[in-house]
Design an enzyme around this catalytic site. Sequence first.
Site, short mmCIF file in Angstrom:
data_model
loop_
_atom_site.label_atom_id
_atom_site.label_comp_id
_atom_site.label_asym_id
_atom_site.label_seq_id
_atom_site.Cartn_x
_atom_site.Cartn_y
_atom_site.Cartn_z
N TYR A 34 -1.61 0.70 10.69
CA TYR A 34 -1.94 0.22 9.21
C TYR A 34 -0.67 0.04 8.61
O TYR A 34 -0.09 -1.19 8.30
CB TYR A 34 -3.15 0.23 8.33
CG TYR A 34 -3.51 -0.53 7.44
CD1 TYR A 34 -3.94 -1.15 6.68
CD2 TYR A 34 -2.78 0.90 6.17
CE1 TYR A 34 -4.04 -1.64 5.43
CE2 TYR A 34 -3.24 0.20 4.94
CZ TYR A 34 -3.85 -0.77 4.69
OH TYR A 34 -3.96 -1.40 3.11
N SER B 141 0.71 -1.35 -0.13
CA SER B 141 -0.07 0.06 -0.10
C SER B 141 0.85 1.05 -0.04
O SER B 141 1.92 0.64 0.73
CB SER B 141 -0.89 0.39 0.96
OG SER B 141 -1.36 0.80 1.51
N GLU C 47 -0.03 3.63 1.36
CA GLU C 47 0.39 3.70 2.98
C GLU C 47 1.78 3.42 3.89
O GLU C 47 2.11 4.34 4.80
CB GLU C 47 -0.79 3.41 4.03
CG GLU C 47 -2.05 3.65 3.58
CD GLU C 47 -2.35 5.59 4.48
OE1 GLU C 47 -1.99 5.01 5.81
OE2 GLU C 47 -2.55 6.28 3.73
P1 NAP Z 1 -11.52 -5.16 1.53
O1 NAP Z 1 -12.41 -3.98 0.80
O2 NAP Z 1 -11.15 -4.26 3.46
O3 NAP Z 1 -11.43 -6.23 2.08
C1 NAP Z 1 -10.58 -6.46 3.09
C2 NAP Z 1 -10.84 -8.40 2.93
O4 NAP Z 1 -10.52 -9.25 3.68
C3 NAP Z 1 -12.74 -9.10 3.07
O5 NAP Z 1 -12.51 -9.76 2.15
C4 NAP Z 1 -12.23 -8.93 4.02
O6 NAP Z 1 -13.01 -10.80 4.86
C5 NAP Z 1 -10.91 -9.82 4.75
N1 NAP Z 1 -9.85 -10.07 6.15
C6 NAP Z 1 -10.14 -8.98 6.93
N2 NAP Z 1 -9.85 -9.92 7.89
C7 NAP Z 1 -9.84 -10.36 7.61
C8 NAP Z 1 -9.32 -12.00 8.39
N3 NAP Z 1 -8.99 -11.49 10.10
N4 NAP Z 1 -9.24 -13.27 7.85
C9 NAP Z 1 -9.87 -13.36 6.39
N5 NAP Z 1 -10.29 -12.73 6.29
C10 NAP Z 1 -9.89 -11.42 6.50
O7 NAP Z 1 -9.66 -4.43 1.35
P2 NAP Z 1 -9.73 -3.88 -0.27
O8 NAP Z 1 -9.58 -1.82 -0.64
O9 NAP Z 1 -10.49 -5.09 -1.46
O10 NAP Z 1 -8.34 -4.08 -0.23
C11 NAP Z 1 -7.21 -5.48 -0.57
C12 NAP Z 1 -6.07 -5.50 0.22
O11 NAP Z 1 -5.70 -4.14 -0.59
C13 NAP Z 1 -6.30 -5.41 1.41
O12 NAP Z 1 -4.57 -5.64 1.35
C14 NAP Z 1 -5.69 -3.71 1.54
O13 NAP Z 1 -4.84 -3.61 2.17
C15 NAP Z 1 -4.73 -3.52 0.50
N6 NAP Z 1 -4.87 -2.24 -0.25
C16 NAP Z 1 -5.72 -1.55 -0.73
C17 NAP Z 1 -6.17 -0.34 -1.30
C18 NAP Z 1 -7.41 0.69 -1.64
O14 NAP Z 1 -7.37 1.60 -2.39
N7 NAP Z 1 -8.01 -0.49 -1.83
C19 NAP Z 1 -4.36 -0.22 -1.85
C20 NAP Z 1 -3.78 -0.20 -1.45
C21 NAP Z 1 -3.78 -1.84 -0.15
P3 NAP Z 1 -14.59 -9.41 5.25
O15 NAP Z 1 -15.55 -9.88 4.12
O16 NAP Z 1 -14.61 -11.47 5.93
O17 NAP Z 1 -14.43 -8.46 6.56
O1 F7E Z 2 -8.82 8.19 4.41
C1 F7E Z 2 -9.45 11.96 5.16
C2 F7E Z 2 -8.60 10.99 5.64
O2 F7E Z 2 -10.09 6.44 5.28
C3 F7E Z 2 -8.52 9.00 2.65
C4 F7E Z 2 -6.83 1.94 2.47
O3 F7E Z 2 -7.95 1.22 1.08
O4 F7E Z 2 -6.07 3.63 0.62
C5 F7E Z 2 -6.76 3.59 1.75
O5 F7E Z 2 -6.26 4.31 3.01
C6 F7E Z 2 -8.48 10.30 3.60
C7 F7E Z 2 -7.21 10.19 4.63
O6 F7E Z 2 -8.27 5.82 3.05
C8 F7E Z 2 -13.09 11.33 6.55
O7 F7E Z 2 -7.72 11.49 7.01
C9 F7E Z 2 -11.48 12.90 6.08
O8 F7E Z 2 -6.28 11.05 4.88
O9 F7E Z 2 -10.77 6.61 2.79
P1 F7E Z 2 -9.23 6.10 3.63
P2 F7E Z 2 -6.80 6.14 3.54
O10 F7E Z 2 -6.26 5.91 4.99
O11 F7E Z 2 -6.14 6.22 2.62
C10 F7E Z 2 -4.81 3.09 1.81
C11 F7E Z 2 -3.68 2.93 0.06
C12 F7E Z 2 -4.48 1.35 1.91
O12 F7E Z 2 -3.98 1.00 1.33
C13 F7E Z 2 -5.77 1.62 2.81
O13 F7E Z 2 -6.50 0.27 2.85
O14 F7E Z 2 -9.59 10.86 4.00
N1 F7E Z 2 -10.65 11.99 5.11
N2 F7E Z 2 -12.41 12.74 6.38
C14 F7E Z 2 -11.31 10.88 6.18
N3 F7E Z 2 -11.00 9.48 5.72
C15 F7E Z 2 -12.10 9.12 6.64
N4 F7E Z 2 -12.42 7.32 6.55
N5 F7E Z 2 -13.81 9.01 6.83
C16 F7E Z 2 -13.14 10.45 6.78
O15 F7E Z 2 -14.68 11.34 7.54
#
Ligand code: NAP
Ligand code: F7E
Length: 338
Positions: A156, A132, A134
């Site tokens: 995270y 990520s 992050e």
């Molecule tokens: P998501 O919608 O939150 O999906 C997370 C998945 O992980 C769900 O299927 C969840 O299952 C499963 N999970 C969580 N805890 C678990 C556990 N203890 N045992 C088994 N399964 C578990 O996330 P996503 O956005 O699809 O992201 C996929 C991956 O990419 C994650 O690793 C995330 O950290 C990473 N990532 C995401 C982004 C982004 O912007 N979306 C960017 C960079 C990296 P349940 O349905 O049962 O909760």
């Molecule tokens: O926040 C700001 C918050 O929670 C984005 C995950 O998929 O991307 C995701 O992480 C920004 C942050 O995503 C609210 O402070 C303002 O600056 O949508 P977010 P994230 O933290 O960027 C990375 C790449 C991953 O890997 C992660 O799994 O938005 N923000 N106001 C807020 N965020 C939330 N959630 N809620 C608010 O009310």
Amino acid sequence: MNPATQKKALITGITGQDGSYLAEYLLGLGYEVHGLVRRVALEQPAHRLSRLRGIRNQIQIHAASLESYASIFHVLSKHQFDECYHLAAQSFVGESFIDGFSTMTANISGTHYVLAALRELQPSAKFYFAGSSEMFGNVRETPQRESTPFHPRSPYGISKVAGFHLTTNYREAYGMFCASGILFNHESPRRGFEFVTRKITEGVARIKAGMAKELKLGNLDAKRDWGHARDYVRAMHLILQQPSSDDYVVATGEAHSVREFCQLAFAEAGLDYRDWVKADPTFYRPAEVDLLLGDASKARSVLGWRPTTDFQSLVKEMVHSDLELIGSEGSKRESVTA
Ligand code: NAP
Ligand code: F7E
């Protein structure tokens, strides 16, 4: 499809946003797709498997948890895979500040369990780790690329740095094909409601339908490089099709603020965000990541990957999907034609 040549993929986190898009994409390519899901998901399929509704009959799912090495080992001992996409994680940064311990356990030990079980049972399977942006956190340079040093700002982010290093270590120590995608934020109508983009688009739809009077948000000035999840799962697949394993930044190369997202999303429904969005310190994070902007040159040149959905189209798709979901699409048309 000839069973002898059909590829088999395992997706952990198949019920999530990315898992569901990836499963659809791999099915379209002719893969046999398997997914790991938590047992509770099998007990509540209507709710927990909702993103897989359209493909439920085309995939095989197995109960396992990131907390249990034995459950992962068990599934891998029964089925042989060509590719393993490890997407399961506690993925919400905000939650990781509240419960850093379970985030660390699921994300670090969970990744270690999958890698260790693969090494034991099927070391020739290709492994993808969901890294990520992050991990860059308090960024040392902009834009961020594969060589940018990590400085995570949340439990995270720290857990993802550890998972990234574990993945590299299995590649170097055991010669396994272990690759990481360093993916910047990617969104879609399937995004979880806790993430800011979906919170905004659902908020717009609720306000438009008269079901809410305001939308409380935290830091509106944070900037993210937002792409579409459909594009990003293509990159995951491409990463595992290379002759050797490596790490790739996947991003659009454009950053926008949360405020800009609000502006566009509310305007899409004929509203001015300044009338509805209220600042609420509850949603500020103890340590913020102010700006993330990715340089995906390597993914472009080596993988031939490019995003196809721009920021404006992403916001539009998400808003319209939520308007439809909340059932106010009709009232929007009335206000446009009035
Ligand atoms: P998501 O919608 O939150 O999906 C997370 C998945 O992980 C769900 O299927 C969840 O299952 C499963 N999970 C969580 N805890 C678990 C556990 N203890 N045992 C088994 N399964 C578990 O996330 P996503 O956005 O699809 O992201 C996929 C991956 O990419 C994650 O690793 C995330 O950290 C990473 N990532 C995401 C982004 C982004 O912007 N979306 C960017 C960079 C990296 P349940 O349905 O049962 O909760
Ligand atoms: O926040 C700001 C918050 O929670 C984005 C995950 O998929 O991307 C995701 O992480 C920004 C942050 O995503 C609210 O402070 C303002 O600056 O949508 P977010 P994230 O933290 O960027 C990375 C790449 C991953 O890997 C992660 O799994 O938005 N923000 N106001 C807020 N965020 C939330 N959630 N809620 C608010 O009310």
